[in-house]
Design an enzyme around this catalytic site. Sequence first.
Site, PDB file in Angstrom:
ATOM      1  N   HIS A  15       2.403   2.043  -3.286  1.00 28.85           N
ATOM      2  CA  HIS A  15       1.486   2.426  -4.887  1.00 28.85           C
ATOM      3  C   HIS A  15       1.205   3.602  -4.172  1.00 28.85           C
ATOM      4  O   HIS A  15       1.132   4.967  -5.025  1.00 28.85           O
ATOM      5  CB  HIS A  15       0.262   1.451  -4.493  1.00 28.85           C
ATOM      6  CG  HIS A  15      -0.718   2.534  -4.590  1.00 28.85           C
ATOM      7  ND1 HIS A  15      -1.528   2.680  -6.415  1.00 28.85           N
ATOM      8  CD2 HIS A  15      -2.323   2.654  -4.743  1.00 28.85           C
ATOM      9  CE1 HIS A  15      -2.071   2.866  -6.830  1.00 28.85           C
ATOM     10  NE2 HIS A  15      -3.274   3.092  -5.343  1.00 28.85           N
TER      11      HIS A  15
ATOM     12  N   HIS B  79     -13.439   3.806  -8.696  1.00 29.01           N
ATOM     13  CA  HIS B  79     -12.355   3.702  -9.473  1.00 29.01           C
ATOM     14  C   HIS B  79     -10.843   3.597  -9.728  1.00 29.01           C
ATOM     15  O   HIS B  79     -10.407   4.069 -10.116  1.00 29.01           O
ATOM     16  CB  HIS B  79     -11.791   3.236  -7.679  1.00 29.01           C
ATOM     17  CG  HIS B  79     -10.645   4.145  -6.693  1.00 29.01           C
ATOM     18  ND1 HIS B  79      -9.545   3.188  -5.766  1.00 29.01           N
ATOM     19  CD2 HIS B  79      -9.477   4.884  -7.652  1.00 29.01           C
ATOM     20  CE1 HIS B  79      -8.074   4.278  -6.094  1.00 29.01           C
ATOM     21  NE2 HIS B  79      -8.350   5.252  -6.572  1.00 29.01           N
TER      22      HIS B  79
ATOM     23  N   HIS C 245      -4.465  -9.406 -15.947  1.00 29.79           N
ATOM     24  CA  HIS C 245      -6.144  -8.764 -16.242  1.00 29.79           C
ATOM     25  C   HIS C 245      -6.289  -7.641 -16.021  1.00 29.79           C
ATOM     26  O   HIS C 245      -7.136  -6.898 -17.454  1.00 29.79           O
ATOM     27  CB  HIS C 245      -6.896  -9.726 -15.409  1.00 29.79           C
ATOM     28  CG  HIS C 245      -8.438  -9.727 -16.248  1.00 29.79           C
ATOM     29  ND1 HIS C 245      -8.365 -10.397 -17.326  1.00 29.79           N
ATOM     30  CD2 HIS C 245      -9.785  -9.298 -15.745  1.00 29.79           C
ATOM     31  CE1 HIS C 245     -10.191 -10.370 -17.757  1.00 29.79           C
ATOM     32  NE2 HIS C 245     -10.789 -10.059 -16.329  1.00 29.79           N
TER      33      HIS C 245
ATOM     34  N   GLU D 217       1.237  -1.058  -0.190  1.00 26.69           N
ATOM     35  CA  GLU D 217      -0.179  -0.027  -0.140  1.00 26.69           C
ATOM     36  C   GLU D 217       0.807   1.212   0.226  1.00 26.69           C
ATOM     37  O   GLU D 217       0.452   1.814  -0.487  1.00 26.69           O
ATOM     38  CB  GLU D 217      -1.113   0.215   1.250  1.00 26.69           C
ATOM     39  CG  GLU D 217      -2.200   1.348   1.833  1.00 26.69           C
ATOM     40  CD  GLU D 217      -2.648   1.514   0.426  1.00 26.69           C
ATOM     41  OE1 GLU D 217      -2.804   3.307   0.308  1.00 26.69           O
ATOM     42  OE2 GLU D 217      -2.855   0.572  -0.897  1.00 26.69           O
TER      43      GLU D 217
ATOM     44  N   HIS E 108     -21.408 -10.573 -16.973  1.00 26.21           N
ATOM     45  CA  HIS E 108     -20.298  -9.921 -17.340  1.00 26.21           C
ATOM     46  C   HIS E 108     -19.440 -11.036 -18.547  1.00 26.21           C
ATOM     47  O   HIS E 108     -18.691 -10.167 -19.200  1.00 26.21           O
ATOM     48  CB  HIS E 108     -18.907  -9.629 -15.694  1.00 26.21           C
ATOM     49  CG  HIS E 108     -17.215  -9.199 -16.195  1.00 26.21           C
ATOM     50  ND1 HIS E 108     -17.418  -8.256 -16.940  1.00 26.21           N
ATOM     51  CD2 HIS E 108     -16.751 -10.377 -15.710  1.00 26.21           C
ATOM     52  CE1 HIS E 108     -15.972  -8.508 -17.437  1.00 26.21           C
ATOM     53  NE2 HIS E 108     -15.812  -9.652 -16.093  1.00 26.21           N
TER      54      HIS E 108
END
Length: 328
Positions: free
Chosen positions: A58, A120, A269, A55, A211
């Site tokens: 990032h 987001h 992905h 975290e 999806h």
Amino acid sequence: MVLRWLAAATCAGMFGVLVMGAAVTNTGSAEGCGRSWPLCNGQFVPEFTVATAIEYSHRAVTGIEGLLVVALTTLMLLLWRRQPEAVVLALLMLATLLLQAGLGAGAVLWPQSPLMLATHFGVSLLAFAATFLSAVFVFERTGAYDEALPRQPSLAMRRWSIAVVAYVLFVVYLGAYVRHAGVSLACGDWPLCNGQVVPNLDGPTAVVFAHRLAAIGAVALLVWLARLALRERLAQSAALAAASLAVLQAISGALVVWTRLGLFSTLAHAAIMALLFACLAAVLRVAVGVKPASRQPGRPLTVGPDGMRHRPSAAQSARRSAPRIPAP
């Protein structure tokens, strides 16, 4: 030269921010810094744990990327402030980065629903696409490569490009919701869903199955858009790349299921989706960025040596229509 390096570094940095954000999500490290922002666990340099390191790194990369975006935005506005495309791209790049950072801070400070967390990721895609197009613009204007004269896009090309971009954003949002809602494995196999072509459509299974159907539609639309781009000879490389990446995206989606949410497959992905959307944004830029020539009655189209159709000027039309006087 410096400006091109800055544009390339900013684009690569935004891609890194997006992939690292996916790593935070897929490793469960979103609370690695607790409910503290911009500090991490109340400290500027926190104590080391795996979740905290993921975290915190990032956040650090996002901070560096913010400086790069501000620098690139400033230079673009100074150099090309009279060009609307430069102004729009620069401001969009800066605005989406700030919105992305704000949504990230909100996710840390207050618990967020899967709908907001999916938003987001969608904003992150827009930020990367804006940065990518800004870099393309800089490379074009600084003479990094020869910019060919654009052909006039047809109305069909414009409409299809806008429709495909909107549809792909919907598919992305649905996929991000599936991931943040924690129902990615509601269909436990692939290409079937729980051993069935059409499963029982209830709860999470219905969302995941929707999806998958939407993703199939996205692949078909991107292939159709590539065919249209080839026919009109517009943004051919970007359209073909988007269609190819759509196939890779489907394969990576299968790997996500087969590896039971393996970290490499989930990051791939997200990364492939970012590249696909950037290519699609490049197609959209060409499709809507050139105004079609207005029809001028009385001047027939002629085919020039470049194979394109041209409308002769008024003087040329007058010379052609004037009666010829035979030589004595």
